[in-house]
Enzyme design. Structure first.
Site, mmCIF file in Angstrom:
data_model
loop_
_atom_site.group_PDB
_atom_site.id
_atom_site.type_symbol
_atom_site.label_atom_id
_atom_site.label_comp_id
_atom_site.label_asym_id
_atom_site.label_seq_id
_atom_site.Cartn_x
_atom_site.Cartn_y
_atom_site.Cartn_z
ATOM 1 N N CYS A 199 35.427 42.472 47.757
ATOM 2 C CA CYS A 199 35.577 43.576 48.535
ATOM 3 C C CYS A 199 35.645 44.961 47.773
ATOM 4 C CB CYS A 199 37.166 43.786 48.885
ATOM 5 S SG CYS A 199 38.341 43.342 47.831
ATOM 6 N N THR A 200 36.231 46.231 48.049
ATOM 7 C CA THR A 200 35.945 47.214 47.235
ATOM 8 C C THR A 200 36.706 47.256 45.833
ATOM 9 O OG1 THR A 200 36.025 48.553 49.277
ATOM 10 C CG2 THR A 200 36.289 49.851 47.425
#
Ligand SMILES: [Zn+2]
Ligand SMILES: [Zn+2]
Length: 472
Positions: A199-200
């Site tokens: 994810c980020t």
């Protein structure tokens, strides 16, 4: 004791410019057991406000999630404020590759129910029983393993502008939607496959990895520090980037370029583009991808309806949006029918929710942060240049019954017999020869600057369509 912001965003921007100090954009998170989140919040505000640290921070019983901007010279002092807490000793700060001194203009620390909304009952599993953390080099290696399934745990508008090659990208608007979709799709591979997630910044996968281990997945891995940290490591260690495109980030920049590849399209014209924006209409604020040309033609709006609304007097605009809830200004997601080139986030397409976005590179940017190379895959632009034309004015009204358009001349002059082009995102490019026109209410053969001109058009014109005279 000051516990909240006293400066406006504008005053803060001014102060940052005057100080001329370098600031670092960073993020971090930690899962923990926090007894009194309100007190924790107030203590952090006092410590960070003194260091001129800005950002958006969420705290909850389960931990802290922070996106921040700190003066470079205060970074060690800032780190010391974290070391005070056992669960943040030696914490990794994800420092962004690109810096924007105005990324955050306030210090906002909010107490939330959770730091990551997941729809889960945490009592049923141990959120600290996380998957194996992988660094960039190890992550690249496991991606090459045919036994690996890689899943993007971000939302559709994030994976659309950039993702790892071959990743499953659930077409979801929230993290909590992804969990059951992926669980269902990978039912049969709990033991034989490597479930690799990213994810980020790592915060979402960390929870997801604990959830999937609880669901019986045996080989669960996550990208340590997420895409932000991956980007930093591939640069430092000279590794190949298996991530293509832009990393969507939750600040004013809306995206950080990782490779020069453009994998998405302008939602209005289809040209290769990966610049997110928010609709200019305050009653809409839709998050969407818009190229510079569409931005100019549509005045930063997502639709002709929104464009027309922004041209209304402010009192009418406020009346129109009364009672409408459009949510957070940065994050209004979802889909508008008027965005023809938005392929993800479509409720009809979401039947097949866990899918792969294309890994096809549509264009590349010539220099980092520079303008997109216009010729890359788009012939439209060259065609536009081939027609020599001059801007005369814009459409102000369209009389549906009479099929007549009203235009205001703002430049040069218009003569009957002129070859003209009417252009706009919905109208497209419509060429015609001007036969007869009315100028300020009477028939005339010439119109000059300031004149209101009406003439019949064999198609519907939209507010603010541009009127050009074709020169060749
Ligand atoms: Zn466009
Ligand atoms: Zn809009």
């Amino acid at each position: 004791m000051q516990l909240y912001n006293t400066l406006s965003a504008e005053e803060r921007a001014e102060l940052i410019d005057q100080a001329g100090k370098q600031r670092l954009t960073l993020s971090f998170y930690a899962y923990a057991k926090i007894e009194d989140p309100k007190k924790f919040r107030d203590d952090l505000f006092i410590a960070w406000n003194a260091l001129d640290a800005l950002g958006r921070i969420y705290v909850a019983h389960e931990g802290i999630n922070a996106q921040m901007n700190v003066p470079a010279e205060n970074i060690e002092a800032f780190r010391e404020t974290l070391e005070v807490y056992d669960f943040m000793k030696g914490i990794r700060l994800n420092v962004a590759v690109e810096h924007d001194d105005h990324a955050f203009l306030k210090l906002t620390i909010k107490v939330r129910h959770k730091i990551v909304a997941d729809g889960l009952n945490d009592a049923t599993f141990d959120v600290t029983n996380k998957g194996i953390h992988l660094k960039a080099k190890e992550f690249n290696e496991i991606l090459d393993d045919p036994n690996t399934i890689v899943v993007d745990f971000r939302n559709h508008y994030e994976s659309e502008v950039g993702h790892f090659k071959g990743a499953i990208t659930p077409d979801v608007e929230t993290f909590r939607e992804s969990l059951p979709i992926i669980n269902e799709q990978l039912q049969d591979h709990k033991e034989d496959k490597n479930l690799v997630m990213y994810c980020t910044g790592g915060i979402r996968c960390e929870k997801a990895s604990a959830y999937f281990k609880h669901q019986g997945f045996k080989n669960v891995f996550q990208l340590e520090g997420g895409i932000i940290n991956y980007a930093k490591q591939i640069e430092e260690e000279g590794l190949e980037s298996k991530f293509i495109g832009k990393n969507f980030v939750f600040d004013n920049r809306l995206g950080e370029r990782i490779t020069d590849d453009i994998v998405s399209q302008c939602h209005q014209c289809g040209k290769p583009c990966d610049n997110h924006t928010n609709c200019e209409n305050d009653g809409c604020h839709l998050l969407f991808i818009q190229c510079d040309e569409c931005k100019a033609a549509m005045e930063n709006c997502c639709s002709t309806e929104c464009l027309e609304i922004t041209h209304l007097p402010l009192v009418d605009q406020v009346r129109l949006r009364t009672g409408k809830q459009v949510g957070n200004k940065v994050f209004r997601k979802g889909k508008s029918e008027s965005l023809k080139f938005k392929h993800s986030g479509d409720s009809r397409a979401r039947l097949e929710q866990a899918k792969q976005l294309t890994d096809t590179v549509l264009a590349t940017v010539s220099t980092r942060g520079g303008a997109e190379r216009s010729g890359a895959k788009s012939t439209d632009i060259r065609q536009k240049i081939k027609i020599k034309k001059t801007l005369l004015g814009k459409a102000e009204h369209y009389y549906v019954k009479a099929q007549v358009g009203l235009f205001i001349i703002e430049n040069q002059e218009l003569n009957s017999g002129d070859k003209i082009l009417i252009s706009g995102p919905t109208t497209g490019n419509q060429e015609m020869v001007l036969d007869k026109m009315m100028v300020n209410g009477t028939e005339n053969t010439m119109a000059k600057i300031g004149d209101k001109v009406t003439f019949a058009v064999p198609f519907r014109v939209r507010l603010s369509d541009k009127l050009y005279k074709i020169l060749n």
